[in-house]
Motif scaffolding. Structure first.
Motif: not given
Length: 64
Positions: A25, A42-43, A46-47
């Motif tokens: 992460k 949002r960025r 995400n992993s």
């Protein structure tokens, strides 16, 4: 001689993909999100794949 133990803190934070890359992460996504813009949030949700330079050190810590 006994085997090396796996670092349990590390196993909870990362995942090894089927191709052998290390997935984790993003940092900075735990709290204080109201000060960050939507694109950044949002960025961070995400992993990410860790670079090859750090992958070797992480796999040594996992003792695979």
């Amino acid at each position: 001689m006994p085997k090396q133990k796996t670092h349990k803190g590390l196993t909870k934070r990362i995942k090894i993909t089927s191709s052998g890359r290390v997935k984790c992460k993003h940092s900075g996504a735990g709290h204080l999100m109201s000060g960050k813009n939507a694109k950044r949030r949002r960025r961070l949700s995400n992993s990410t794949i860790i670079t090859s330079a750090k992958t070797k050190a992480i796999k040594i810590g996992l003792c695979n």
